[in-house]
Design an enzyme around this catalytic site. Structure first.
Site, mmCIF file in Angstrom:
data_model
loop_
_atom_site.group_PDB
_atom_site.id
_atom_site.type_symbol
_atom_site.label_atom_id
_atom_site.label_comp_id
_atom_site.label_asym_id
_atom_site.label_seq_id
_atom_site.Cartn_x
_atom_site.Cartn_y
_atom_site.Cartn_z
ATOM 1 N N PRO A 11 0.793 -1.225 0.000
ATOM 2 C CA PRO A 11 0.000 0.000 0.000
ATOM 3 C C PRO A 11 0.829 1.280 0.000
ATOM 4 O O PRO A 11 1.856 1.374 0.664
ATOM 5 C CB PRO A 11 -0.832 -0.110 1.285
ATOM 6 C CG PRO A 11 -0.169 -1.153 2.108
ATOM 7 C CD PRO A 11 0.508 -2.087 1.154
ATOM 8 N N ASN A 12 0.324 2.220 -0.767
ATOM 9 C CA ASN A 12 0.838 3.595 -0.885
ATOM 10 C C ASN A 12 2.107 3.704 -1.714
ATOM 11 O O ASN A 12 2.566 4.817 -1.989
ATOM 12 C CB ASN A 12 1.054 4.226 0.511
ATOM 13 C CG ASN A 12 -0.246 4.329 1.286
ATOM 14 O OD1 ASN A 12 -1.216 4.876 0.778
ATOM 15 N ND2 ASN A 12 -0.289 3.773 2.481
ATOM 16 N N ARG A 19 5.347 12.018 -3.153
ATOM 17 C CA ARG A 19 5.228 12.536 -1.782
ATOM 18 C C ARG A 19 6.455 12.047 -0.989
ATOM 19 O O ARG A 19 7.054 11.043 -1.342
ATOM 20 C CB ARG A 19 3.977 11.989 -1.071
ATOM 21 C CG ARG A 19 2.657 12.394 -1.665
ATOM 22 C CD ARG A 19 2.187 13.749 -1.128
ATOM 23 N NE ARG A 19 0.831 14.069 -1.576
ATOM 24 C CZ ARG A 19 0.513 14.486 -2.793
ATOM 25 N NH1 ARG A 19 1.449 14.651 -3.704
ATOM 26 N NH2 ARG A 19 -0.742 14.755 -3.098
ATOM 27 N N TYR A 24 11.621 8.557 0.695
ATOM 28 C CA TYR A 24 11.525 7.512 -0.331
ATOM 29 C C TYR A 24 12.176 7.889 -1.667
ATOM 30 O O TYR A 24 12.182 7.081 -2.593
ATOM 31 C CB TYR A 24 10.052 7.139 -0.557
ATOM 32 C CG TYR A 24 9.392 6.594 0.700
ATOM 33 C CD1 TYR A 24 9.803 5.390 1.257
ATOM 34 C CD2 TYR A 24 8.380 7.302 1.349
ATOM 35 C CE1 TYR A 24 9.228 4.898 2.422
ATOM 36 C CE2 TYR A 24 7.780 6.812 2.509
ATOM 37 C CZ TYR A 24 8.219 5.615 3.041
ATOM 38 O OH TYR A 24 7.643 5.127 4.187
ATOM 39 N N ASN A 75 8.006 -5.857 -1.437
ATOM 40 C CA ASN A 75 7.996 -4.752 -0.484
ATOM 41 C C ASN A 75 6.557 -4.653 0.008
ATOM 42 O O ASN A 75 5.710 -4.045 -0.655
ATOM 43 C CB ASN A 75 8.439 -3.440 -1.135
ATOM 44 C CG ASN A 75 8.471 -2.296 -0.122
ATOM 45 O OD1 ASN A 75 7.961 -2.425 0.997
ATOM 46 N ND2 ASN A 75 9.069 -1.187 -0.500
ATOM 47 N N ALA A 78 3.359 -1.114 4.560
ATOM 48 C CA ALA A 78 2.876 -1.168 5.949
ATOM 49 C C ALA A 78 2.405 -2.566 6.353
ATOM 50 O O ALA A 78 2.412 -2.899 7.548
ATOM 51 C CB ALA A 78 1.752 -0.154 6.148
ATOM 52 N N HIS A 81 4.416 -4.956 8.758
ATOM 53 C CA HIS A 81 4.382 -4.883 10.217
ATOM 54 C C HIS A 81 3.077 -5.398 10.818
ATOM 55 O O HIS A 81 2.922 -5.398 12.033
ATOM 56 C CB HIS A 81 4.609 -3.425 10.656
ATOM 57 C CG HIS A 81 5.661 -2.722 9.851
ATOM 58 N ND1 HIS A 81 6.983 -3.123 9.854
ATOM 59 C CD2 HIS A 81 5.595 -1.682 8.972
ATOM 60 C CE1 HIS A 81 7.676 -2.335 9.038
ATOM 61 N NE2 HIS A 81 6.850 -1.462 8.487
ATOM 62 N N GLU A 99 12.817 -9.757 0.711
ATOM 63 C CA GLU A 99 12.032 -8.625 1.230
ATOM 64 C C GLU A 99 12.826 -7.336 1.008
ATOM 65 O O GLU A 99 14.025 -7.293 1.337
ATOM 66 C CB GLU A 99 11.791 -8.870 2.729
ATOM 67 C CG GLU A 99 11.018 -7.775 3.439
ATOM 68 C CD GLU A 99 10.840 -8.098 4.936
ATOM 69 O OE1 GLU A 99 11.153 -9.251 5.363
ATOM 70 O OE2 GLU A 99 10.420 -7.200 5.679
ATOM 71 N N HIS A 101 12.889 -3.047 1.532
ATOM 72 C CA HIS A 101 12.368 -1.777 2.041
ATOM 73 C C HIS A 101 13.252 -0.653 1.522
ATOM 74 O O HIS A 101 14.486 -0.737 1.631
ATOM 75 C CB HIS A 101 12.334 -1.764 3.569
ATOM 76 C CG HIS A 101 11.420 -2.808 4.101
ATOM 77 N ND1 HIS A 101 10.055 -2.690 4.011
ATOM 78 C CD2 HIS A 101 11.672 -4.010 4.649
ATOM 79 C CE1 HIS A 101 9.509 -3.787 4.510
ATOM 80 N NE2 HIS A 101 10.460 -4.603 4.901
ATOM 81 N N SER A 103 13.358 2.495 2.618
ATOM 82 C CA SER A 103 13.952 3.221 3.745
ATOM 83 C C SER A 103 14.592 2.225 4.714
ATOM 84 O O SER A 103 14.305 1.025 4.678
ATOM 85 C CB SER A 103 12.864 4.023 4.468
ATOM 86 O OG SER A 103 11.900 3.157 5.052
ATOM 87 N N ARG A 108 13.850 4.061 11.934
ATOM 88 C CA ARG A 108 12.569 4.770 12.028
ATOM 89 C C ARG A 108 11.811 4.344 13.296
ATOM 90 O O ARG A 108 12.407 3.806 14.220
ATOM 91 C CB ARG A 108 11.779 4.535 10.733
ATOM 92 C CG ARG A 108 12.544 5.025 9.493
ATOM 93 C CD ARG A 108 11.767 4.818 8.222
ATOM 94 N NE ARG A 108 10.554 5.652 8.204
ATOM 95 C CZ ARG A 108 9.605 5.524 7.269
ATOM 96 N NH1 ARG A 108 9.743 4.635 6.297
ATOM 97 N NH2 ARG A 108 8.531 6.293 7.316
HETATM 98 O O1 CA2 Z 1 10.749 1.629 3.336
HETATM 99 C C1 CA2 Z 1 9.878 0.969 2.779
HETATM 100 O O2 CA2 Z 1 9.977 0.531 1.637
HETATM 101 C C2 CA2 Z 1 8.549 0.706 3.511
HETATM 102 O O3 CA2 Z 1 8.133 -0.615 3.186
HETATM 103 C C3 CA2 Z 1 7.571 1.723 2.972
HETATM 104 C C4 CA2 Z 1 6.230 1.694 3.681
HETATM 105 C C5 CA2 Z 1 6.385 1.728 5.189
HETATM 106 O O4 CA2 Z 1 5.126 1.546 5.809
HETATM 107 C C6 CA2 Z 1 7.344 0.648 5.677
HETATM 108 O O5 CA2 Z 1 7.481 0.776 7.076
HETATM 109 C C7 CA2 Z 1 8.686 0.799 5.018
HETATM 110 C C8 CA2 Z 1 5.376 2.886 3.254
HETATM 111 C C9 CA2 Z 1 5.147 2.967 1.779
HETATM 112 C C10 CA2 Z 1 4.515 4.282 1.475
HETATM 113 O O6 CA2 Z 1 5.158 4.802 0.339
HETATM 114 C C11 CA2 Z 1 5.032 6.127 0.086
HETATM 115 C C12 CA2 Z 1 5.837 6.622 -0.901
HETATM 116 C C13 CA2 Z 1 5.778 7.950 -1.192
HETATM 117 C C14 CA2 Z 1 4.911 8.786 -0.518
HETATM 118 C C15 CA2 Z 1 4.101 8.268 0.469
HETATM 119 C C16 CA2 Z 1 4.161 6.930 0.766
#
Ligand code: CA2
Length: 149
Positions: A11-12, A19, A24, A75, A78, A81, A99, A101, A103, A108
């Site tokens: 998701p996202n 954003r 990211y 990836n 969210a 977790h 897997e 990520h 970031s 974090r």
């Molecule tokens: O670091 C990563 O790849 C994460 O999987 C990204 C997830 C986060 O919940 C994980 O803890 C770590 C969030 C993805 C949201 O991606 C966005 C990208 C640009 C703008 C907003 C959200």
């Protein structure tokens, strides 16, 4: 026939590059897909690249991978977790699972330090930016070259 690797995004991640570039980066998910396609080609692999905001859709792709893919790069965003359901689906997949990520989740919030998916993953990359995807594909190529069939 090249072996197929599923590259699944949670998701996202469709917002990548649009954003929060400070976390990211500036590259979009379409850029990541193009980089993965190029890396797959060089390594003699085919990829299916997907993103969904829906947990059931990611689970359905993992089930599909059981029939059609040699490996999975995921990836879970969210869902990393929270999702025992994605872990259960991955446990029913026989090939390598990596897997990714973007970031460094360990730098974090504490809730990002635990991953259900890591209980199944054969390797984890975090904090390498979107380069983590192509590094994971290179590793996947090595893992699949070491297996028969
Ligand atoms: O670091 C990563 O790849 C994460 O999987 C990204 C997830 C986060 O919940 C994980 O803890 C770590 C969030 C993805 C949201 O991606 C966005 C990208 C640009 C703008 C907003 C959200």
């Amino acid at each position: 026939m090249p072996k197929t690797v599923f590259v699944l995004n949670g998701p996202n991640l469709n917002l990548l590059g649009k954003r929060q570039p400070e976390i990211y980066g500036h590259e979009t998910l379409a850029d990541v897909e193009a980089q993965c396609l190029a890396t797959a080609k060089v390594n003699g692999l085919a990829i299916r690249f997907h993103q969904s905001n829906a947990e059931f859709q990611i689970i359905d792709w993992i089930h599909e991978a059981r029939e059609t893919a040699a490996g999975i790069i995921i990836n879970p965003a969210a869902f990393t977790h929270t999702s025992v359901a994605i872990l259960d689906a991955l446990n029913a997949f026989e090939g390598p699972v990596l897997e990714v990520h973007i970031s460094n989740v360990h730098k974090r919030e504490a809730f990002r330090h635990h991953s259900y998916v890591s209980l199944r993953a054969d390797g984890v990359i975090a904090g390498f930016g979107v380069q983590g995807y192509t590094l994971a594909l290179q590793r996947m190529a090595d893992l699949l070259a070491a297996t028969q069939g």
